[in-house]
Design a protein around this motif. Structure first.
Motif, PDB file in Angstrom:
ATOM      1  N   MET A   1       1.003  -1.132  -0.005  1.00 55.02           N
ATOM      2  CA  MET A   1       0.134  -0.197  -0.009  1.00 55.02           C
ATOM      3  C   MET A   1       0.970   1.169  -0.263  1.00 55.02           C
ATOM      4  O   MET A   1       1.945   1.371   0.672  1.00 55.02           O
ATOM      5  N   ARG A   2       0.452   2.375  -0.581  1.00 60.28           N
ATOM      6  CA  ARG A   2       1.048   3.406  -0.794  1.00 60.28           C
ATOM      7  C   ARG A   2       0.569   4.425   0.314  1.00 60.28           C
ATOM      8  O   ARG A   2      -0.750   4.843   0.163  1.00 60.28           O
ATOM      9  N   GLU A  50       5.376   2.887  -0.711  1.00 65.71           N
ATOM     10  CA  GLU A  50       4.936   1.556  -0.702  1.00 65.71           C
ATOM     11  C   GLU A  50       5.261   0.937   0.516  1.00 65.71           C
ATOM     12  O   GLU A  50       6.574   0.643   0.740  1.00 65.71           O
ATOM     13  N   ARG A 163      -4.116   6.198   2.629  1.00 67.24           N
ATOM     14  CA  ARG A 163      -3.729   5.319   1.279  1.00 67.24           C
ATOM     15  C   ARG A 163      -3.922   6.132   0.118  1.00 67.24           C
ATOM     16  O   ARG A 163      -5.038   6.584   0.068  1.00 67.24           O
ATOM     17  N   SER A 164      -2.994   6.128  -0.775  1.00 69.36           N
ATOM     18  CA  SER A 164      -2.938   6.886  -2.033  1.00 69.36           C
ATOM     19  C   SER A 164      -3.026   5.989  -3.098  1.00 69.36           C
ATOM     20  O   SER A 164      -2.113   4.934  -3.292  1.00 69.36           O
ATOM     21  N   SER A 165      -3.832   5.864  -4.065  1.00 70.03           N
ATOM     22  CA  SER A 165      -3.935   5.062  -5.219  1.00 70.03           C
ATOM     23  C   SER A 165      -3.767   5.949  -6.361  1.00 70.03           C
ATOM     24  O   SER A 165      -4.417   6.692  -6.620  1.00 70.03           O
ATOM     25  N   ARG A 168      -4.478   5.176 -12.961  1.00 69.57           N
ATOM     26  CA  ARG A 168      -3.949   4.203 -13.724  1.00 69.57           C
ATOM     27  C   ARG A 168      -4.708   4.374 -15.205  1.00 69.57           C
ATOM     28  O   ARG A 168      -4.376   3.542 -16.212  1.00 69.57           O
ATOM     29  N   PRO A 176      -5.285  11.091  -8.202  1.00 69.81           N
ATOM     30  CA  PRO A 176      -4.945  10.090  -7.313  1.00 69.81           C
ATOM     31  C   PRO A 176      -6.341   9.827  -6.347  1.00 69.81           C
ATOM     32  O   PRO A 176      -7.038  10.752  -6.316  1.00 69.81           O
TER      33      PRO A 176
END
Length: 190
Positions: A1-2, A50, A163-165, A168, A176
């Protein structure tokens, strides 16, 4: 996880910042910046990058202790600045910034003690990013406009593990996604 540890402004303050950002977006050249959205507005205390899933419980427990040792403090959004010759435009903090700096140091130490590779230590600078650019941009007009901005004050009462995603899809302008993983109350009563 970031992951990263953060302080999140309350909704009322975000509404004030939203109005300020709307005014900034009307300045010449604003369409050349990538503006952050309200869900992404936060003060990063410590960036962990991460993090292996196995380290998250220890990190979360250490953040709880860091929050417990830090009393709630008053903060407001105020003024602004830039990093990297306009690559990041931000709003600053006013109020008990030393308390936030202390909390940031404790959040960074929590990451190191939990085994998170933190990289080099940098002096903490409280900032909330409102726009970015891939290239150097002259953002003086935006910084000048932010000099007059001050939000209402609020009491920071929690540290949030976020948490950042990263985007994509490849769609231009995609932001994000941010999600609170854990919330830790500040102070001995928390």
């Amino acid at each position: 996880m970031r992951l990263f540890a953060a302080v999140l402004p309350p909704d009322a303050v975000n509404r004030e910042l939203d109005a300020e950002v709307a005014a900034l977006k009307r300045l010449p050249g604003a369409d050349g910046l990538r503006w952050t959205d309200r869900p992404g507005w936060h003060f990063t205390l410590a960036f962990y990058g991460e993090v292996d899933d196995g380290l998250v419980p220890d990190l979360s427990e250490r953040l709880e202790r860091a929050a417990h040792r830090t009393e709630p403090f008053r903060l407001a959004l105020r003024d602004g600045g830039q990093f990297g010759r306009g690559r990041a435009l931000w709003v600053g903090a006013d109020g008990d910034v030393p308390a936030m700096r202390l909390l940031a140091g404790r959040a960074e130490a929590a990451g190191r003690k939990a085994g998170v590779s933190m990289g080099d230590h940098r002096r903490y600078k409280a900032h909330l990013t409102v726009a970015r650019s891939r290239d150097a941009v002259d953002v003086r007009a935006y910084v000048d406009a932010l000099h007059a901005f001050t939000s209402r004050a609020w009491t920071v009462s929690e540290l949030v593990l976020m948490r950042s995603s990263l985007p994509r899809s490849g769609v231009a302008g995609e932001q994000p996604r941010y999600e609170a993983v854990a919330r830790r109350a500040l102070g001995a009563g928390g």
